[in-house]
Write an enzyme that holds these catalytic residues in place. Structure first.
Site, PDB file in Angstrom:
ATOM      1  N   SER A   1       0.715   0.267  -2.970  1.00  0.00           N
ATOM      2  CA  SER A   1       1.437  -1.012  -3.086  1.00  0.00           C
ATOM      3  C   SER A   1       2.644  -0.776  -3.980  1.00  0.00           C
ATOM      4  O   SER A   1       2.668   0.186  -4.756  1.00  0.00           O
ATOM      5  CB  SER A   1       0.512  -2.046  -3.731  1.00  0.00           C
ATOM      6  OG  SER A   1       1.228  -3.196  -4.133  1.00  0.00           O
TER       7      SER A   1
ATOM      8  N   TYR B   1      -5.787  -4.938  -9.885  1.00  0.00           N
ATOM      9  CA  TYR B   1      -5.049  -4.473  -8.699  1.00  0.00           C
ATOM     10  C   TYR B   1      -4.024  -3.395  -9.084  1.00  0.00           C
ATOM     11  O   TYR B   1      -3.948  -2.337  -8.456  1.00  0.00           O
ATOM     12  CB  TYR B   1      -4.361  -5.682  -8.051  1.00  0.00           C
ATOM     13  CG  TYR B   1      -3.763  -5.429  -6.690  1.00  0.00           C
ATOM     14  CD1 TYR B   1      -4.535  -5.515  -5.533  1.00  0.00           C
ATOM     15  CD2 TYR B   1      -2.412  -5.124  -6.541  1.00  0.00           C
ATOM     16  CE1 TYR B   1      -3.990  -5.301  -4.283  1.00  0.00           C
ATOM     17  CE2 TYR B   1      -1.853  -4.904  -5.293  1.00  0.00           C
ATOM     18  CZ  TYR B   1      -2.645  -4.999  -4.161  1.00  0.00           C
ATOM     19  OH  TYR B   1      -2.088  -4.782  -2.925  1.00  0.00           O
TER      20      TYR B   1
END
Ligand code: NAD
Length: 257
Positions: free
Chosen positions: A139, A152
């Site tokens: 990401s 995350y």
């Protein structure tokens, strides 16, 4: 070299980016293994639809990516693979001092630890085949941070680090490991964040998308699952044979800021 006849396992591929990647690989003639933990008739239907549409073998295998033994069993049940795409992922947003421990544990397990287990199980098969491609879906949050996304961001930075180690351990073989770092891609994972974001900022959902969610994406456009799939196909191509241990951002300029 054609990818026709190669086999790919894509974790978390009944929805969103994973499904998009499975379709783009199938379009190249790659046989695909679709995975999720739910094992519904719809999950099996997704595999059948890919097989029918692209003329490849597509099978569904249930495995919970939060459990190490199931990650490894997925690879063995598929008989190994040429292409491993570690995609399964979840999100939870909260300040670190209020972050629920069970959410932290689940995000670290699904978004990071699963890639360790699947890669460890898949590499011996790739070595036997003398060819392999590991593509980790990290990401923009594997390269930068945002508040309230501690688990995350930690997991995605971990995946980027793991990618480099796998690349170094396989550097002399015809095996590469890379990470794709998408910005915001319009998928159910992002959809789920829109109403809360709108509520939090007292905005309409449209305003929340442009002013908050895509705030850091200079293009002000979502990336598409087809673009992430196409980037995966590129990383599996001959042109990418010397690309290993690195990241490719598909983020509309986010990490250029
Ligand atoms: P999604 O929610 O649409 O899909 C997630 C997939 O993972 C689903 O198929 C789901 O069944 C599967 N999954 C979830 N928990 C699982 C488990 N325990 N075991 C097996 N499968 C499980 O999400 P998405 O947006 O397509 O995200 C896919 C990946 O891309 C994630 O790793 C995510 O972090 C990453 N990513 C997404 C975006 C984005 O904007 N959507 C941006 C950057 C990175």
């Amino acid at each position: 070299m054609t990818l026709k006849g190669k086999t790919a396992i894509i974790t978390g591929s009944t929805s969103g980016i994973g499904l998009g990647i499975a379709k783009e690989l199938a379009r190249q003639g790659v046989d695909v293994v679709i995975n999720s933990f739910s094992n519904t008739a719809e999950d099996h239907g997704i595999a059948k639809e890919i097989a029918d549409n692209f003329g490849v073998t597509a099978t569904y295998i249930q495995a919970d990516m939060s459990k190490g033994d199931q990650c490894r069993a997925l690879i063995e049940q598929a008989g190994g693979c040429d292409i491993l795409v570690n995609n399964a992922g979840i999100q939870h947003v909260a300040p670190i001092d209020e972050f629920p421990v069970e959410k932290w544990d689940a995000i670290i397990a699904i978004n990071m630890n699963s890639a360790f287990h699947t890669t460890a199980a898949a590499l011996p098969h790739m070595r036997k085949r003398r060819w392999g491609r590991v593509v980790n879906i990290a990401s923009a949050h594997g390269l930068t941070a945002s508040p309230f996304k501690s688990a995350y961001v930690t997991a995605k930075h971990g995946v980027v680090g793991m990618t480099k180690v796998v690349a170094l351990e396989t550097a002399k073989e015809d095996i590469t490991a890379n990470a794709i770092c998408p910005g915001y891609v319009h998928t159910p994972l992002v959809d789920a964040q829109i109403p809360d974001t709108a509520k939090k900022y007292g905005m309409t959902e449209e305003e929340a998308i442009e002013k908050v969610i895509l705030e850091r994406q200079p293009s002000k456009a979502f990336a598409t699952v087809e673009q992430i799939g196409g980037t995966t196909v590129f990383l599996c191509s001959d042109a990418a044979a010397q690309i290993t241990g690195t990241t490719i951002s598909v983020d509309g300029g986010w990490t250029a800021l």
